[in-house]
Scaffold this motif. Sequence first.
Motif, PDB file in Angstrom:
ATOM      1  N   GLY A   1     -27.509  71.367  27.142  1.00 58.58           N
ATOM      2  CA  GLY A   1     -28.267  70.213  27.613  1.00 58.58           C
ATOM      3  C   GLY A   1     -29.080  69.521  26.533  1.00 58.58           C
ATOM      4  O   GLY A   1     -30.118  68.908  26.819  1.00 58.58           O
ATOM      5  N   VAL A   2     -28.607  69.629  25.291  1.00 58.15           N
ATOM      6  CA  VAL A   2     -29.288  68.948  24.179  1.00 58.15           C
ATOM      7  C   VAL A   2     -29.338  67.444  24.453  1.00 58.15           C
ATOM      8  O   VAL A   2     -28.361  66.845  24.886  1.00 58.15           O
ATOM      9  N   ARG A   3     -30.492  66.824  24.157  1.00 58.15           N
ATOM     10  CA  ARG A   3     -30.678  65.405  24.486  1.00 58.15           C
ATOM     11  C   ARG A   3     -30.558  64.479  23.281  1.00 58.15           C
ATOM     12  O   ARG A   3     -30.602  63.258  23.425  1.00 58.15           O
ATOM     13  N   HIS A   4     -30.409  65.060  22.096  1.00 59.33           N
ATOM     14  CA  HIS A   4     -30.342  64.222  20.882  1.00 59.33           C
ATOM     15  C   HIS A   4     -29.636  65.028  19.788  1.00 59.33           C
ATOM     16  O   HIS A   4     -30.038  66.147  19.477  1.00 59.33           O
ATOM     17  N   PHE A   5     -28.582  64.462  19.227  1.00 56.10           N
ATOM     18  CA  PHE A   5     -27.793  65.133  18.190  1.00 56.10           C
ATOM     19  C   PHE A   5     -27.857  64.265  16.935  1.00 56.10           C
ATOM     20  O   PHE A   5     -27.508  63.079  16.969  1.00 56.10           O
ATOM     21  N   VAL A   6     -28.287  64.858  15.827  1.00 50.89           N
ATOM     22  CA  VAL A   6     -28.500  64.120  14.575  1.00 50.89           C
ATOM     23  C   VAL A   6     -27.620  64.694  13.472  1.00 50.89           C
ATOM     24  O   VAL A   6     -27.527  65.927  13.323  1.00 50.89           O
ATOM     25  N   ILE A   7     -26.975  63.817  12.693  1.00 54.13           N
ATOM     26  CA  ILE A   7     -26.259  64.274  11.496  1.00 54.13           C
ATOM     27  C   ILE A   7     -26.693  63.446  10.293  1.00 54.13           C
ATOM     28  O   ILE A   7     -27.206  62.331  10.429  1.00 54.13           O
ATOM     29  N   LEU A   8     -26.459  64.015   9.115  1.00 57.98           N
ATOM     30  CA  LEU A   8     -26.699  63.327   7.846  1.00 57.98           C
ATOM     31  C   LEU A   8     -25.353  62.951   7.249  1.00 57.98           C
ATOM     32  O   LEU A   8     -24.467  63.798   7.113  1.00 57.98           O
ATOM     33  N   SER A   9     -25.190  61.684   6.905  1.00 58.59           N
ATOM     34  CA  SER A   9     -23.937  61.213   6.333  1.00 58.59           C
ATOM     35  C   SER A   9     -24.212  60.444   5.032  1.00 58.59           C
ATOM     36  O   SER A   9     -25.261  60.633   4.410  1.00 58.59           O
ATOM     37  N   ILE A  10     -23.301  59.588   4.631  1.00 56.25           N
ATOM     38  CA  ILE A  10     -23.347  58.944   3.318  1.00 56.25           C
ATOM     39  C   ILE A  10     -23.226  57.434   3.473  1.00 56.25           C
ATOM     40  O   ILE A  10     -22.354  56.948   4.200  1.00 56.25           O
ATOM     41  N   VAL A  11     -24.063  56.699   2.782  1.00 60.68           N
ATOM     42  CA  VAL A  11     -23.958  55.237   2.765  1.00 60.68           C
ATOM     43  C   VAL A  11     -22.564  54.839   2.257  1.00 60.68           C
ATOM     44  O   VAL A  11     -22.097  55.344   1.234  1.00 60.68           O
ATOM     45  N   GLY A  12     -21.905  53.958   2.990  1.00 64.06           N
ATOM     46  CA  GLY A  12     -20.585  53.481   2.578  1.00 64.06           C
ATOM     47  C   GLY A  12     -19.446  54.433   2.852  1.00 64.06           C
ATOM     48  O   GLY A  12     -18.326  54.217   2.383  1.00 64.06           O
ATOM     49  N   VAL A  13     -19.695  55.475   3.639  1.00 63.06           N
ATOM     50  CA  VAL A  13     -18.699  56.534   3.826  1.00 63.06           C
ATOM     51  C   VAL A  13     -17.394  56.020   4.430  1.00 63.06           C
ATOM     52  O   VAL A  13     -16.314  56.549   4.143  1.00 63.06           O
ATOM     53  N   ASP A  14     -17.483  54.991   5.247  1.00 66.85           N
ATOM     54  CA  ASP A  14     -16.294  54.467   5.909  1.00 66.85           C
ATOM     55  C   ASP A  14     -15.526  53.463   5.054  1.00 66.85           C
ATOM     56  O   ASP A  14     -14.551  52.873   5.505  1.00 66.85           O
ATOM     57  N   GLN A  15     -15.969  53.290   3.802  1.00 70.27           N
ATOM     58  CA  GLN A  15     -15.313  52.341   2.904  1.00 70.27           C
ATOM     59  C   GLN A  15     -14.694  53.009   1.686  1.00 70.27           C
ATOM     60  O   GLN A  15     -14.312  52.328   0.733  1.00 70.27           O
ATOM     61  N   VAL A  16     -14.608  54.341   1.709  1.00 66.88           N
ATOM     62  CA  VAL A  16     -14.064  55.081   0.559  1.00 66.88           C
ATOM     63  C   VAL A  16     -12.958  56.012   1.043  1.00 66.88           C
ATOM     64  O   VAL A  16     -13.063  57.231   0.956  1.00 66.88           O
ATOM     65  N   SER A  17     -11.898  55.425   1.555  1.00 71.18           N
ATOM     66  CA  SER A  17     -10.808  56.232   2.111  1.00 71.18           C
ATOM     67  C   SER A  17     -10.026  56.971   1.031  1.00 71.18           C
ATOM     68  O   SER A  17      -9.233  57.862   1.332  1.00 71.18           O
ATOM     69  N   GLU A  18     -10.259  56.624  -0.232  1.00 72.38           N
ATOM     70  CA  GLU A  18      -9.537  57.298  -1.321  1.00 72.38           C
ATOM     71  C   GLU A  18      -9.983  58.751  -1.515  1.00 72.38           C
ATOM     72  O   GLU A  18      -9.254  59.552  -2.111  1.00 72.38           O
ATOM     73  N   LEU A  19     -11.162  59.092  -1.036  1.00 76.58           N
ATOM     74  CA  LEU A  19     -11.708  60.430  -1.263  1.00 76.58           C
ATOM     75  C   LEU A  19     -11.633  61.280   0.003  1.00 76.58           C
ATOM     76  O   LEU A  19     -12.093  60.861   1.068  1.00 76.58           O
ATOM     77  N   ASP A  20     -11.076  62.482  -0.127  1.00 76.93           N
ATOM     78  CA  ASP A  20     -10.952  63.400   1.014  1.00 76.93           C
ATOM     79  C   ASP A  20     -12.297  63.650   1.678  1.00 76.93           C
ATOM     80  O   ASP A  20     -12.415  63.649   2.912  1.00 76.93           O
ATOM     81  N   TYR A  21     -13.314  63.888   0.869  1.00 76.37           N
ATOM     82  CA  TYR A  21     -14.620  64.257   1.425  1.00 76.37           C
ATOM     83  C   TYR A  21     -15.232  63.102   2.210  1.00 76.37           C
ATOM     84  O   TYR A  21     -15.823  63.300   3.274  1.00 76.37           O
ATOM     85  N   TYR A  22     -15.084  61.893   1.720  1.00 76.20           N
ATOM     86  CA  TYR A  22     -15.627  60.744   2.426  1.00 76.20           C
ATOM     87  C   TYR A  22     -14.874  60.514   3.741  1.00 76.20           C
ATOM     88  O   TYR A  22     -15.477  60.157   4.760  1.00 76.20           O
ATOM     89  N   ARG A  23     -13.568  60.706   3.719  1.00 67.24           N
ATOM     90  CA  ARG A  23     -12.806  60.608   4.964  1.00 67.24           C
ATOM     91  C   ARG A  23     -13.276  61.672   5.959  1.00 67.24           C
ATOM     92  O   ARG A  23     -13.354  61.429   7.168  1.00 67.24           O
ATOM     93  N   ALA A  24     -13.590  62.849   5.441  1.00 66.34           N
ATOM     94  CA  ALA A  24     -14.049  63.942   6.301  1.00 66.34           C
ATOM     95  C   ALA A  24     -15.399  63.612   6.932  1.00 66.34           C
ATOM     96  O   ALA A  24     -15.630  63.869   8.118  1.00 66.34           O
ATOM     97  N   LYS A  25     -16.321  63.040   6.158  1.00 66.74           N
ATOM     98  CA  LYS A  25     -17.620  62.672   6.700  1.00 66.74           C
ATOM     99  C   LYS A  25     -17.490  61.520   7.705  1.00 66.74           C
ATOM    100  O   LYS A  25     -18.217  61.473   8.703  1.00 66.74           O
TER     101      LYS A  25
END
Length: 249
Positions: free
Chosen positions: A86-110
């Motif tokens: 019943g968690v009411r808020h889920f937070v993650i830390l990601s990377i600025v521009g992560v959805d614009q760097v499809s060349e990198l496996d790690y960025y695609r993963a994030k």
Amino acid sequence: MKIAVAGGTGLIGSKVVEKLNAAGHQAVPHSQSTGVDVLTGEGLQKAVDGAEVLVNLTNSPTFDEASPAFFRTSMEKLLAAAERAGVRHFVILSIVGVDQVSELDYYRAKALQEELLAACPIPYSIVRATQFMEFVDAILSWTTEGDTVRLPGTPVQVIAAQDVADAVAEVAAGAPLRGIRNIAGPEVFPLDELGRITLAARGDRHTVVRDDNAGMFGVIRGDVLIGKEDARLAPTRYADWMAAHQRRQ
């Protein structure tokens, strides 16, 4: 407020836990060292039960093609446990521009991690940060050969880990964003220039050569790693961070 922090013993997680507890919350760190495994699910439900907020700061042990599997499995386990609790808020830390760097496996993963969170029924927040000041040494080491360091001129806007933790703690203690908050350091540097500044401050005689194809950041084009107009700028400047870091050593 009780807040479970997965990855709560790491660089960012430990600082988030400290910040939240200092503010009067009950933030509990969870990691493999505390008996919680986000890949197998061992200890996970017990860790999440009773928490109003779940902050996920776990990270893939590699940056290669294995990283998407880590984020998919860990998010599926965490989301399932959070729904049951019943968690009411889920937070993650990601990377600025992560959805614009499809060349990198790690960025695609994030980016995949973000997609999994946004698709879940739990109210959520995504904090996207620029590159950490604490990782500059590693970036330099990746492309060092002999006395030469090869770095691209990719623009970066490095941010101190403490500033990242402060931002994550603020979001975790607040209402769900149901979207993304971008945070960035106060200064933009070409990566090769940042390398020169770092080495000069240490009296290191390695020579930095600009090579726009060098290292992981060599595949990144343009300013996608820079915080845009909506980004909140952190206070710590790189020169001040380096001076403080050197005093602690």
